[in-house]
Design an enzyme around this catalytic site. Structure first.
Site, PDB file in Angstrom:
ATOM      1  N   MET A  24      -7.636  -6.065   1.498  1.00  0.00           N
ATOM      2  CA  MET A  24      -8.283  -7.174   0.785  1.00  0.00           C
ATOM      3  C   MET A  24      -7.237  -8.024   0.061  1.00  0.00           C
ATOM      4  SD  MET A  24     -11.967  -5.875  -0.436  1.00  0.00           S
ATOM      5  CE  MET A  24     -11.439  -4.963  -1.878  1.00  0.00           C
ATOM      6  N   GLY A  25      -5.959  -7.809   0.399  1.00  0.00           N
ATOM      7  CA  GLY A  25      -4.922  -8.660  -0.176  1.00  0.00           C
ATOM      8  C   GLY A  25      -4.519  -8.248  -1.577  1.00  0.00           C
ATOM      9  N   LEU A  27      -1.323  -7.711  -2.341  1.00  0.00           N
ATOM     10  CA  LEU A  27      -0.633  -6.548  -1.782  1.00  0.00           C
ATOM     11  C   LEU A  27       0.218  -5.819  -2.815  1.00  0.00           C
ATOM     12  CD1 LEU A  27       0.477  -8.110   1.643  1.00  0.00           C
ATOM     13  CD2 LEU A  27      -1.585  -6.767   1.126  1.00  0.00           C
ATOM     14  N   HIS A  31      -0.211  -0.800   0.110  1.00  0.00           N
ATOM     15  CA  HIS A  31      -0.428  -1.572   1.348  1.00  0.00           C
ATOM     16  C   HIS A  31       0.855  -1.598   2.189  1.00  0.00           C
ATOM     17  CE1 HIS A  31      -3.389  -3.825  -1.412  1.00  0.00           C
ATOM     18  NE2 HIS A  31      -4.152  -3.255  -0.499  1.00  0.00           N
ATOM     19  N   LYS A 143      -5.845   7.189  -0.516  1.00  0.00           N
ATOM     20  CA  LYS A 143      -6.325   6.800  -1.845  1.00  0.00           C
ATOM     21  C   LYS A 143      -7.851   6.660  -1.845  1.00  0.00           C
ATOM     22  CE  LYS A 143      -6.525   4.049  -5.683  1.00  0.00           C
ATOM     23  NZ  LYS A 143      -7.485   3.053  -5.375  1.00  0.00           N
ATOM     24  N   ASP A 144      -8.381   6.099  -0.728  1.00  0.00           N
ATOM     25  CA  ASP A 144      -9.827   5.927  -0.604  1.00  0.00           C
ATOM     26  C   ASP A 144     -10.335   6.995   0.366  1.00  0.00           C
ATOM     27  OD1 ASP A 144     -10.288   3.214  -2.095  1.00  0.00           O
ATOM     28  OD2 ASP A 144      -8.478   2.966  -0.894  1.00  0.00           O
ATOM     29  N   LEU A 178      -1.520   3.185  -7.074  1.00  0.00           N
ATOM     30  CA  LEU A 178      -1.493   1.730  -6.985  1.00  0.00           C
ATOM     31  C   LEU A 178      -2.846   1.215  -6.535  1.00  0.00           C
ATOM     32  CD1 LEU A 178       1.996   1.253  -5.402  1.00  0.00           C
ATOM     33  CD2 LEU A 178       1.308   0.888  -7.738  1.00  0.00           C
ATOM     34  N   SER A 179      -3.239   0.111  -7.131  1.00  0.00           N
ATOM     35  CA  SER A 179      -4.492  -0.555  -6.781  1.00  0.00           C
ATOM     36  C   SER A 179      -4.346  -2.012  -7.192  1.00  0.00           C
ATOM     37  CB  SER A 179      -5.646   0.087  -7.557  1.00  0.00           C
ATOM     38  OG  SER A 179      -6.761  -0.781  -7.571  1.00  0.00           O
ATOM     39  N   ARG A 181      -6.483  -3.683  -8.437  1.00  0.00           N
ATOM     40  CA  ARG A 181      -7.208  -3.838  -9.703  1.00  0.00           C
ATOM     41  C   ARG A 181      -6.362  -3.432 -10.916  1.00  0.00           C
ATOM     42  NH1 ARG A 181     -11.709  -2.156  -6.172  1.00  0.00           N
ATOM     43  NH2 ARG A 181     -13.284  -3.801  -6.213  1.00  0.00           N
TER      44      ARG A 181
HETATM   45  P1  AMP Z   1      -7.726  -2.570  -0.328  1.00  0.00           P
HETATM   46  O1  AMP Z   1      -6.911  -3.806  -0.195  1.00  0.00           O
HETATM   47  O2  AMP Z   1      -7.794  -2.026  -1.723  1.00  0.00           O
HETATM   48  O3  AMP Z   1      -9.070  -2.660   0.354  1.00  0.00           O
HETATM   49  O4  AMP Z   1      -6.939  -1.426   0.472  1.00  0.00           O
HETATM   50  C1  AMP Z   1      -6.534  -1.620   1.797  1.00  0.00           C
HETATM   51  C2  AMP Z   1      -5.986  -0.325   2.333  1.00  0.00           C
HETATM   52  O5  AMP Z   1      -4.906   0.104   1.533  1.00  0.00           O
HETATM   53  C3  AMP Z   1      -7.006   0.827   2.347  1.00  0.00           C
HETATM   54  O6  AMP Z   1      -6.850   1.586   3.529  1.00  0.00           O
HETATM   55  C4  AMP Z   1      -6.623   1.613   1.124  1.00  0.00           C
HETATM   56  O7  AMP Z   1      -6.977   2.979   1.207  1.00  0.00           O
HETATM   57  C5  AMP Z   1      -5.114   1.453   1.147  1.00  0.00           C
HETATM   58  N1  AMP Z   1      -4.554   1.691  -0.194  1.00  0.00           N
HETATM   59  C6  AMP Z   1      -4.973   1.153  -1.371  1.00  0.00           C
HETATM   60  N2  AMP Z   1      -4.247   1.647  -2.388  1.00  0.00           N
HETATM   61  C7  AMP Z   1      -3.362   2.530  -1.854  1.00  0.00           C
HETATM   62  C8  AMP Z   1      -2.342   3.382  -2.396  1.00  0.00           C
HETATM   63  N3  AMP Z   1      -2.083   3.409  -3.697  1.00  0.00           N
HETATM   64  N4  AMP Z   1      -1.633   4.135  -1.536  1.00  0.00           N
HETATM   65  C9  AMP Z   1      -1.885   4.113  -0.196  1.00  0.00           C
HETATM   66  N5  AMP Z   1      -2.829   3.332   0.376  1.00  0.00           N
HETATM   67  C10 AMP Z   1      -3.560   2.558  -0.442  1.00  0.00           C
END
Ligand code: AMP
Length: 297
Positions: A24-25, A27, A31, A143-144, A178-179, A181
């Protein structure tokens, strides 16, 4: 790297073995870890960047979710991405979709229970990315953990010819996963947020010392999170890694997941456990040496 906005353009440009990294960007290093894993596996690495309205509830943070295409473009180049796919909502959903994908049982608890409709939104967008881009492999973060189980099941149930590859959670040096958010956290909240990983790591330590009781591990995570970050967890739960059902005793591959609100921001995290006979190995993910690109920003 090229930036494209339609499925047809991506299919025309991608050659050889195609590895897809859906995001979802906004980054971060998590990511980027998915992108490097894709780089070692694929001839063409496609990263998608789409804040999917369907996976946000009406009271959730869709409108304020962080977005910065220029920053993301630079980071994707540095991670070796070949094609950055940035569709408009109209490309993804030319009309309001009348097709829904319900993944039963796996979405009954935890994030599925806290965020009604969330996984239906995730399943539909991931299915559309698989159908529209036709990747050979696709990369998702541990993470998810519940999302990973849902995506694996989606690919299997709908016979998508794609390898689902999972990547360990990337963490700040102090343990915070990492997130995107995390950028909403104030300095004080950032310190409180450490409670999530500290709680999980305390439970992982207990597993390594022989503890196998689900309720006991959940209680260790809750107490440590409250001690470190004064955090009230929404849930702390040991779940089977494949079925995502609560697990009373750690006897198979599983994860201990937590969710908490830190101020206005909702965070999730987990530690995965692999069972090999009497041995259980805890996967706490990987820690960065210094501040992440999010904290350095
Ligand atoms: P998102 O942009 O939050 O939807 O995440 C996109 C992808 O990145 C998903 O497959 C998440 O599980 C992965 N992701 C998010 N945070 C992390 C993290 N801290 N470490 C590894 N992968 C992550």
């Amino acid at each position: 790297m090229i930036v494209l906005s339609t499925f047809a353009e991506v299919r025309a440009a991608a050659t050889g073995r195609v590895g897809l990294v859906p995001t979802m960007g906004y980054l971060h290093d998590g990511h980027l870890a998915l992108m490097s894993a894709a780089r070692t596996d694929a001839d063409t690495v496609v990263a998608s960047l789409f804040v999917n309205p369907l996976q946000f509830g009406p009271e959730e943070d869709f409108a304020r979710y962080p977005r910065d295409l220029e920053r993301d473009t630079d980071l994707a180049v540095s991670a070796g991405v070949d094609i950055l796919f940035v569709p408009e909502v109209e490309e993804m959903y030319p009309e309001p979709p009348r097709t829904g994908i319900v993944i039963s049982d796996l979405t009954e608890h935890f994030e599925g229970a806290q965020r009604p409709g969330h996984f239906e939104g995730v399943a539909l967008v991931v299915a559309k990315l698989f159908a529209g881009i036709q990747p050979h492999s696709s990369f998702f973060g541990n993470k998810d953990a519940q999302q990973l189980a849902v995506v694996r099941r989606l690919a299997a149930d709908l016979s998508f010819p794609v390898d689902i590859v999972s990547v360990p959670t990337v963490r700040e040096a102090d343990g915070l996963a990492l997130s995107s958010r995390n950028r909403f956290l104030s300095e004080a909240e950032r310190l409180q947020a450490r409670g999530l990983s500290r709680g999980l790591f305390a439970a992982a330590d207990a597993v390594e010392a022989g503890e196998r009781s689900g309720p006991e591990l959940e209680s260790i995570a809750r107490h440590r999170a409250a001690e470190v970050g004064h955090l009230q967890l929404e849930y702390a739960a040991l779940a089977d890694a494949a079925t995502v059902q609560p697990m009373p005793k750690l006897v198979a591959d599983s994860f201990l997941a937590v969710a908490a609100r830190v101020g206005e921001t909702r965070l999730i995290d987990n530690v995965a456990f692999t069972v090999d006979g009497d041995e259980v190995v805890a996967d706490r993910g990987t820690h960065l040496d210094g501040p992440s690109i999010l904290e350095g920003a």
